[in-house]
Design a protein around this motif. Structure first.
Motif, PDB file in Angstrom:
ATOM      1  N   ARG A  36       0.829  -1.218   0.000  1.00 25.77           N
ATOM      2  CA  ARG A  36       0.000   0.000   0.000  1.00 25.77           C
ATOM      3  C   ARG A  36       0.861   1.265   0.000  1.00 25.77           C
ATOM      4  O   ARG A  36       0.470   2.303   0.525  1.00 25.77           O
TER       5      ARG A  36
ATOM      6  N   ARG B  30       1.731   3.304  -2.433  1.00 27.09           N
ATOM      7  CA  ARG B  30       1.235   4.406  -3.244  1.00 27.09           C
ATOM      8  C   ARG B  30       0.097   5.163  -2.573  1.00 27.09           C
ATOM      9  O   ARG B  30       0.168   6.396  -2.467  1.00 27.09           O
TER      10      ARG B  30
ATOM     11  N   VAL C 158      -6.878   5.275  -2.897  1.00 22.70           N
ATOM     12  CA  VAL C 158      -6.934   3.880  -3.355  1.00 22.70           C
ATOM     13  C   VAL C 158      -6.920   3.747  -4.870  1.00 22.70           C
ATOM     14  O   VAL C 158      -6.643   2.663  -5.391  1.00 22.70           O
TER      15      VAL C 158
ATOM     16  N   GLU D 145      -3.747   2.346  -5.878  1.00 18.31           N
ATOM     17  CA  GLU D 145      -3.607   0.906  -5.671  1.00 18.31           C
ATOM     18  C   GLU D 145      -4.293   0.133  -6.799  1.00 18.31           C
ATOM     19  O   GLU D 145      -3.819  -0.914  -7.235  1.00 18.31           O
TER      20      GLU D 145
ATOM     21  N   HIS E 186      -1.939   0.292  -9.734  1.00 17.22           N
ATOM     22  CA  HIS E 186      -0.816  -0.604  -9.485  1.00 17.22           C
ATOM     23  C   HIS E 186      -1.223  -2.061  -9.692  1.00 17.22           C
ATOM     24  O   HIS E 186      -0.512  -2.836 -10.354  1.00 17.22           O
TER      25      HIS E 186
END
Length: 324
Positions: free
Chosen positions: A46, A48, A71, A74, A77
């Motif tokens: 987590r 980022r 989020v 995420e 990613h």
């Protein structure tokens, strides 16, 4: 700050990020939710979303809305992880079977596309054009990074500048955007926004360079993936790139032969590690990561000293000693 103290300091933020990930509206297609949940809740760091939260707080923004915004990074990613694993034919991700080995390549790629779209939807719902502009530009860069990585596979003539261009798009661009968007939410000046963007850029470069080092020197049980995967796939990352430029003609020829072995073994990889170590390829790679960390830290000096800046500095330095 040691690892345990660092984890303690960010524990509450990580808890809220997890809650935000779980609260984002799910797809109406159960299969998409199943695959998304598999990759999103497989034990990621987590980093980022955490950087988005901390960079916003550094600039005085305390609204809980920041967790929902965070989020989306995420999601982006996770989408790249799904795509990368298909392209690379990866066996494992975060200690578990890669998603494409469970659901197939086509379904996994399509779910990755969904996660990209879901991230963009969150950015749109925020209603901030600057954030949307940063996120869409970052998505373009990341897509370019995936293509460049594929094109440069087995490119032993890669230069360090070309390598940096790839890892900027592959990793650093998203981390940079996560930091910048935290500042945008806080309404910072253009100068502060640029500082956060550059902080994230250099932090991201250091993160990926360290990741490339761990692929050679890490421990599978800690990294959650097979050691030597990049080498076995013919990827020319910094330890190998530096060694190819420094080695004698005979050692360079041997290293290229090992790299191009169609059925690489543990012995093949071990010999390659010995050659790279002989030419101090790992030492050079570690030093390059250290340089990027110092550059990242220099951009935080624009902001007043406070507990959040201290935390960001410690988090940045931790990049160099992490083991996964």
């Amino acid at each position: 700050m040691d690892k345990e103290r660092l984890l303690s300091a960010i524990a509450e933020d990580l808890k809220k990020i997890e809650a935000a990930l779980g609260a984002v509206q799910a797809s109406q297609v159960p299969f998409i939710n199943e695959v998304s949940h598999y990759i999103l809740f497989a034990g990621g760091k987590r980093l980022r979303p955490l950087l988005t939260v901390l960079c916003a707080r550094l600039c005085g923004y305390e609204d809980e809305q920041i967790y929902r915004l965070s989020v989306l990074f995420e999601y982006l990613h996770a989408a790249t992880l799904l795509h990368d694993d298909v392209v690379d034919g990866a066996e494992f991700r975060r200690g578990r079977k890669a998603a494409h080995n469970l659901w197939g390549n086509q379904a996994t790629i399509l779910v990755g596309d969904y996660l990209y779209a879901r991230a963009l939807r969150i950015a749109v719902e925020e209603g901030n054009f600057d954030i949307l502009k940063v996120v869409t530009q970052t998505t373009l860069l990341m897509s370019e990074g995936e293509v460049l990585q594929l094109l440069n596979c087995d490119n032993t003539g890669l230069t360090e500048k070309e390598y940096e261009d790839v890892i900027f798009r592959k990793t650093a661009a998203l981390i940079s955007a996560a930091c910048e968007c935290g500042g945008i939410m806080a309404g910072v000046s253009d100068k502060e926004r640029e500082a956060l963007r550059e902080f994230g850029r250099h932090l991201g470069l250091a993160f990926q360079i360290t990741d490339d080092l761990l692929d050679y020197l890490g421990v599978s049980e800690e990294t959650g993936k097979d050691i030597g995967t990049d080498f076995k796939e013919g990827k020319v990352t910094l330890p190998l790139l530096y060694t190819l430029n420094q080695a004698s003609e005979s050692d360079r020829t041997r290293l290229l032969s090992l790299l191009r072995d169609t059925e690489p073994s543990r012995e093949t990889f071990r010999e390659a590690v010995e050659i790279i170590n002989h030419y101090r390829g790992f030492e050079y790679t570690r030093q390059r990561a250290e340089v990027e960390v110092e550059k990242a830290l220099s951009h935080l000096f624009l902001f007043s000293q406070n507990p959040t800046r201290d935390l960001l500095e410690n988090l940045t330095r931790y990049i160099l000693v992490r083991r996964k």
